[in-house]
Scaffold this active site. Sequence first.
Site, PDB file in Angstrom:
ATOM      1  N   VAL A 143       2.565  28.729  -9.109  1.00 14.07           N
ATOM      2  CA  VAL A 143       3.364  27.047  -9.540  1.00 14.07           C
ATOM      3  C   VAL A 143       3.990  28.718 -10.487  1.00 14.07           C
ATOM      4  CG1 VAL A 143       3.643  25.087 -10.868  1.00 14.07           C
ATOM      5  CG2 VAL A 143       1.696  25.581  -9.081  1.00 14.07           C
ATOM      6  N   GLY A 185       9.050  36.691  -7.145  1.00 19.34           N
ATOM      7  CA  GLY A 185       8.871  38.375  -7.370  1.00 19.34           C
ATOM      8  C   GLY A 185       7.773  39.030  -8.228  1.00 19.34           C
ATOM      9  N   VAL A 226       2.941  41.080  -4.752  1.00 22.12           N
ATOM     10  CA  VAL A 226       1.985  40.403  -5.829  1.00 22.12           C
ATOM     11  C   VAL A 226       0.728  41.098  -5.966  1.00 22.12           C
ATOM     12  CG1 VAL A 226       0.954  38.961  -6.744  1.00 22.12           C
ATOM     13  CG2 VAL A 226       2.784  38.063  -5.057  1.00 22.12           C
ATOM     14  N   LYS A 258       3.378  22.708  -5.046  1.00 21.87           N
ATOM     15  CA  LYS A 258       3.152  23.014  -6.615  1.00 21.87           C
ATOM     16  C   LYS A 258       3.830  21.827  -7.413  1.00 21.87           C
ATOM     17  CE  LYS A 258       6.325  27.526  -5.200  1.00 21.87           C
ATOM     18  NZ  LYS A 258       6.916  28.442  -5.491  1.00 21.87           N
ATOM     19  N   ILE A 283       6.218  31.666 -15.172  1.00 22.41           N
ATOM     20  CA  ILE A 283       6.332  30.558 -15.938  1.00 22.41           C
ATOM     21  C   ILE A 283       4.936  30.103 -16.496  1.00 22.41           C
ATOM     22  CG2 ILE A 283       7.522  28.339 -16.777  1.00 22.41           C
ATOM     23  CD1 ILE A 283       9.445  28.342 -14.988  1.00 22.41           C
TER      24      ILE A 283
END
Lengths: 432, 432
Positions: free
Chosen positions: B138, B308, B19, B211, B142
């Site tokens: 989370v 990812g 990340v 989450k 999205i």
Amino acid sequence: MTAAAAQPLRLGIAGLGTVGIGVVKIVQRHADLLAARSGRPVVITAVSARDRTKNRDADLSGYAWETDPVALALRDDVDVLVEVMGGHEGPAKDATEAALKAGKDVVTANKALLAHHGQALAELAEGLGRVIRYEAAVAGGIPVIKALTEGLAGNQIRRVMGVMNGTCNYILTRMETAGLPYETVFEEARQLGYLEADPNLDVGGIDAGHKLSILASIAFGTKVSFANVVLEGIGCISIDDIRRAGDMGYKIKLLGVAQMTGRGLEQRMMPCLVPAASPLGQLQGGTNMVVIEGDSVGQIVLRGAGAGEGPTASAVMGDVLDIARGLRLPTFGQPAAGLADPIPAAVSAPAPYYLRLELMDKPGALAKVAAVLGEAGVSISRMRQYGHEDTSAPVLIVTHKTTRDAIDVAIAALPATGVVLGAPVALRIEEV
Amino acid sequence: MTAAAAQPLRLGIAGLGTVGIGVVKIVQRHADLLAARSGRPVVITAVSARDRTKNRDADLSGYAWETDPVALALRDDVDVLVEVMGGHEGPAKDATEAALKAGKDVVTANKALLAHHGQALAELAEGLGRVIRYEAAVAGGIPVIKALTEGLAGNQIRRVMGVMNGTCNYILTRMETAGLPYETVFEEARQLGYLEADPNLDVGGIDAGHKLSILASIAFGTKVSFANVVLEGIGCISIDDIRRAGDMGYKIKLLGVAQMTGRGLEQRMMPCLVPAASPLGQLQGGTNMVVIEGDSVGQIVLRGAGAGEGPTASAVMGDVLDIARGLRLPTFGQPAAGLADPIPAAVSAPAPYYLRLELMDKPGALAKVAAVLGEAGVSISRMRQYGHEDTSAPVLIVTHKTTRDAIDVAIAALPATGVVLGAPVALRIEEV
């Protein structure tokens, strides 16, 4: 929390149709929730509509009444004009401009206003330090403007797609499930009140095209350019096309696509085939879907109700709460003065096409069609010939990837073969 | 644009795994885009990781290096700490607290940190006038935190659901498509690097539960309460269950559900059956989906990559740009000091259940099972008995709506019938 921030945010609601009344209901029902979430009370001080005597499904007795929305916009006790009248000229535009000039922010559900005057209004607002918010203008309750402008702002956007007119999607899915022709379902939709007064706004793709042009501006940093949206309506779609596309594994949708290509900004709103198993292919009835593709995030799909009192009012209130919380952004996500003039590009990206034509029962007919396609550079991926009715038979062709130009060349050459009856139907197959 | 607003926003990146490197790449690749969208340059001034010599897929030579993330958080040339190390104790927590106390904002991808310490961190941040943003924590790329906190803030939220652990969904869909048992696919996932070092974080539902607890806090205005999430992992799911649920028109998903009921806040993360034709049922592989239901908006479905480099970095950058643009909200959408202590509710809402049991080949066996169910108040909607293998046969039952309590009573009484082999499997069928 400063004392200034705890001042109530005072709304003036211009328009008391479905959406306006929906906003009134949320403000009345959720006063505590809205105050907790925004850190200050959110109240309505005044409303405006043409007919004061009409019976409306809400108690408006606590609000001042203005017959003229411009007078509403100018009231000292209004901080935010909520413009939910509609129409891209006249009162909606006048009231929006008046509100901005009087130092008020504007929340609107008016896609036509933004599609036609978005750039001028954004420049006006930003010059005056005001904001225009319009989540409700695109895809109803789906928070797509926020997703594109804020949540995905770290991405270079590659493509934005969407089914954004619930009425068209209702008509197409109803034709399929009930096996009814377009004209019959169109009439049903009219009687159910699903169609705009000018139905061409819906079935001609104009309303959805307005929405697409707004999304394209945010996505690609260009001035809103509705005039450059290539529009085709759904009136050309027959029940035969829906059935036969289904046989080949596709659904037909009125699909908007905006993408920046090497040749410029491509914006189109037209019936397309999409794979039946894709999220877009599975969309039923009046539901909307927007697909956003970014270089980092990949593909994001957003789905929800595209219209109706609750969903649209939800979107309006999201904007109102942003303003109450002090979130202030340029209208299209970056300063309007810096937005580029888009270079309009034709539908340029190659794609497979679906062709339906009526072939006469003559020896060598299919070979003649195949030859014409080949000469135009269109190669055939799959073909189905159906049983003959009388002296002709429908033939379906799915091509390999080709251009719209090549398809048009082929279609222009087909009559000369003497074996094709009527006008062939050609629909793009969008990879989704 | 004021001069102050045009100051660069300076990031310190703590953690240079997937990340962190994704964030570095976006900042380097899209400097112009980020500046246009936020009105100011966004730059990285310093980074932190344990091993400086490791080869990483990005040029870090322009940034100061700190081995200690707390030292990074305290640097004068860092405005925002980007915490992408992970872990809910130790360096991630220490650096986050240090940054807030030093007057810096924090962007984190750390769901465990927020699930365990979200309330304390939010109170700390808000007391100091700082913000903590965590879109990446989370559902990856999205923008669901933004949708729930901002876009849908005008709604009383009724239910939040989601498939939010891509590894579990990969395992379940791979079991189905390849016809492989759980153990085999689990091992595949491990070798592909899809599993956390402690795989129970994934397959035990803990990561997804973290989450869910964060979403529940925003949705219902309650303190994050991970300890009250009812957790069941996917280890109990057999290939038989997947196949047989499929025969009945369902898919099995590790589904999180949070809803406020009359008895309190229900939070559960457990394998459920969902209709195969629903958006959740159609979710394949590592993709995530979150479903939000509000009183005005109805149902909103959000779908995208849940993990990812690109998707997670996209979410981090959305938060960074919000801070660059001056958007400042309380951590969970309303002041942390005012969040309620949730009353934990058991899984209370009635639902149909799927039961699989192994019935011995004895006269009257089925009648005995039906009698036990009936006595527990569980009525049968559909039943299938499969062919006998040796001396027993699988029986599938879909019940009418009932409670988990009634199901448990029935299951406890089944061994005494003398006709059921082994332990029955009971899975809730969620209406989605």
